[in-house]
Design an enzyme around this catalytic site. Structure first.
Site, PDB file in Angstrom:
ATOM      1  N   ALA A  10      77.382  32.527 -14.730  1.00  0.00           N
ATOM      2  CA  ALA A  10      76.267  31.648 -16.646  1.00  0.00           C
ATOM      3  C   ALA A  10      76.547  32.603 -17.325  1.00  0.00           C
ATOM      4  CB  ALA A  10      75.597  30.160 -16.043  1.00  0.00           C
ATOM      5  N   ALA A  15      80.769  30.572 -19.468  1.00  0.00           N
ATOM      6  CA  ALA A  15      80.181  29.738 -18.628  1.00  0.00           C
ATOM      7  C   ALA A  15      78.944  29.758 -19.778  1.00  0.00           C
ATOM      8  CB  ALA A  15      79.601  30.284 -17.299  1.00  0.00           C
ATOM      9  N   THR A  67      82.559  29.521 -12.528  1.00  0.00           N
ATOM     10  CA  THR A  67      83.658  30.798 -13.512  1.00  0.00           C
ATOM     11  C   THR A  67      83.724  31.778 -12.893  1.00  0.00           C
ATOM     12  OG1 THR A  67      81.325  30.929 -14.872  1.00  0.00           O
ATOM     13  CG2 THR A  67      82.497  28.561 -15.121  1.00  0.00           C
ATOM     14  N   ALA A  68      83.057  32.716 -11.900  1.00  0.00           N
ATOM     15  CA  ALA A  68      82.455  33.355 -12.206  1.00  0.00           C
ATOM     16  C   ALA A  68      83.751  34.534 -11.402  1.00  0.00           C
ATOM     17  CB  ALA A  68      80.940  34.238 -10.899  1.00  0.00           C
ATOM     18  N   SER A 113      92.618  31.824 -15.501  1.00  0.00           N
ATOM     19  CA  SER A 113      93.577  32.323 -16.534  1.00  0.00           C
ATOM     20  C   SER A 113      94.734  32.429 -16.759  1.00  0.00           C
ATOM     21  CB  SER A 113      93.009  34.087 -16.452  1.00  0.00           C
ATOM     22  OG  SER A 113      93.752  34.246 -17.518  1.00  0.00           O
ATOM     23  N   LYS A 151      93.124  37.588 -10.513  1.00  0.00           N
ATOM     24  CA  LYS A 151      92.903  35.847 -10.821  1.00  0.00           C
ATOM     25  C   LYS A 151      93.949  34.758 -10.049  1.00  0.00           C
ATOM     26  CE  LYS A 151      90.649  35.046 -13.057  1.00  0.00           C
ATOM     27  NZ  LYS A 151      89.262  34.211 -13.299  1.00  0.00           N
ATOM     28  N   PRO A 174      92.527  29.714 -19.328  1.00  0.00           N
ATOM     29  CA  PRO A 174      92.177  30.121 -20.527  1.00  0.00           C
ATOM     30  C   PRO A 174      93.321  31.131 -21.071  1.00  0.00           C
ATOM     31  CG  PRO A 174      90.867  29.929 -19.784  1.00  0.00           C
ATOM     32  CD  PRO A 174      90.881  29.351 -18.908  1.00  0.00           C
ATOM     33  N   ALA A 175      93.240  31.053 -22.328  1.00  0.00           N
ATOM     34  CA  ALA A 175      93.944  32.514 -22.265  1.00  0.00           C
ATOM     35  C   ALA A 175      93.430  34.075 -22.850  1.00  0.00           C
ATOM     36  CB  ALA A 175      95.299  31.967 -23.587  1.00  0.00           C
ATOM     37  N   VAL A 177      89.993  34.393 -25.320  1.00  0.00           N
ATOM     38  CA  VAL A 177      88.397  33.794 -25.771  1.00  0.00           C
ATOM     39  C   VAL A 177      87.864  33.915 -26.612  1.00  0.00           C
ATOM     40  CG1 VAL A 177      86.685  32.322 -24.554  1.00  0.00           C
ATOM     41  CG2 VAL A 177      88.756  32.045 -23.206  1.00  0.00           C
TER      42      VAL A 177
END
Length: 202
Positions: A10, A15, A67-68, A113, A151, A174-175, A177
């Site tokens: 987080a 996050a 997300t970690a 990713s 990833k 996501p690309a 960010v």
């Protein structure tokens, strides 16, 4: 409203914004790393490579945002232990904890990713990239693209695990960010974007 979600990593850029929006929306957030805990934010210690480490954080939650993942683009000594193992093993450890809490978990969202989709020999400039695209692990190794490999392997492992365990898993890719920071330090992509500005590339 009123539901509980777990969020791994987080303190990361995506996050931290998810945590803020979820708290604003009335959710209770069980987070495994975030400074400045306030109302409805419960903090837990967890280690990506330690089996069962996420059990307490995930127990009783309605959903999980994973997300970690280590983000090291260079300056590492051993990509296997610093990037690949924590990404893959950490993802499987989180999903295993979700299985243990399956009576309450409705959905798991994995932040992957674009890197896991575009490192492919068959990619051409006009290609329409969608959910059928995956980076080629052999190509990643040849190109020494260790973050991309981490990833890619983590996402592949997650999809296989979810299918085998009947898990409702959603993967987002996501690309680059960037945006306002909630953390006290620059994240990797924001720092990279600033370097582009300094070099006059944008």
């Amino acid at each position: 409203m009123g539901e509980v979600v777990c969020m791994t990593g987080a303190s990361g850029y995506i996050a931290s914004w998810l945590a803020k929006l979820l708290l604003h929306g009335g959710y209770t957030v069980s987070a495994t790393a975030l400074e400045g805990a306030k109302e409805r934010l419960r903090l837990f210690q967890a280690n990506l490579t330690e089996e069962g480490s996420f059990d307490a954080a995930i127990d009783g939650c309605d959903g999980v945002f994973h997300t970690a993942s280590p983000v090291i683009l260079d300056n590492y000594n051993d990509p296997q232990t610093e990037l690949i193992e924590p990404a893959v093993k950490g993802t499987l450890n989180v999903l295993s904890s979700c299985v243990k809490a399956s009576s309450s978990i409705k959905r798991v969202v994995l932040t992957s990713s674009m890197a896991s989709m575009i490192a492919n020999r068959n990619l051409h400039i006009n290609a329409a990239i969608d959910e059928t695209w995956f980076s080629d692990p052999a190509f990643c190794e040849e190109a020494r693209q260790w973050y991309v490999l981490s990833k890619t392997l983590a996402e592949e492992a997650a999809l296989k695990f979810a299918e085998e365990n009947g898990m409702d898993l959603v993967v987002i890719n996501p690309a680059f960010v960037i945006g306002p920071l909630l953390q006290p330090t620059l994240n990797v992509t924001s720092d990279s974007f600033l370097s582009f500005i300094r070099e006059g590339l944008v």
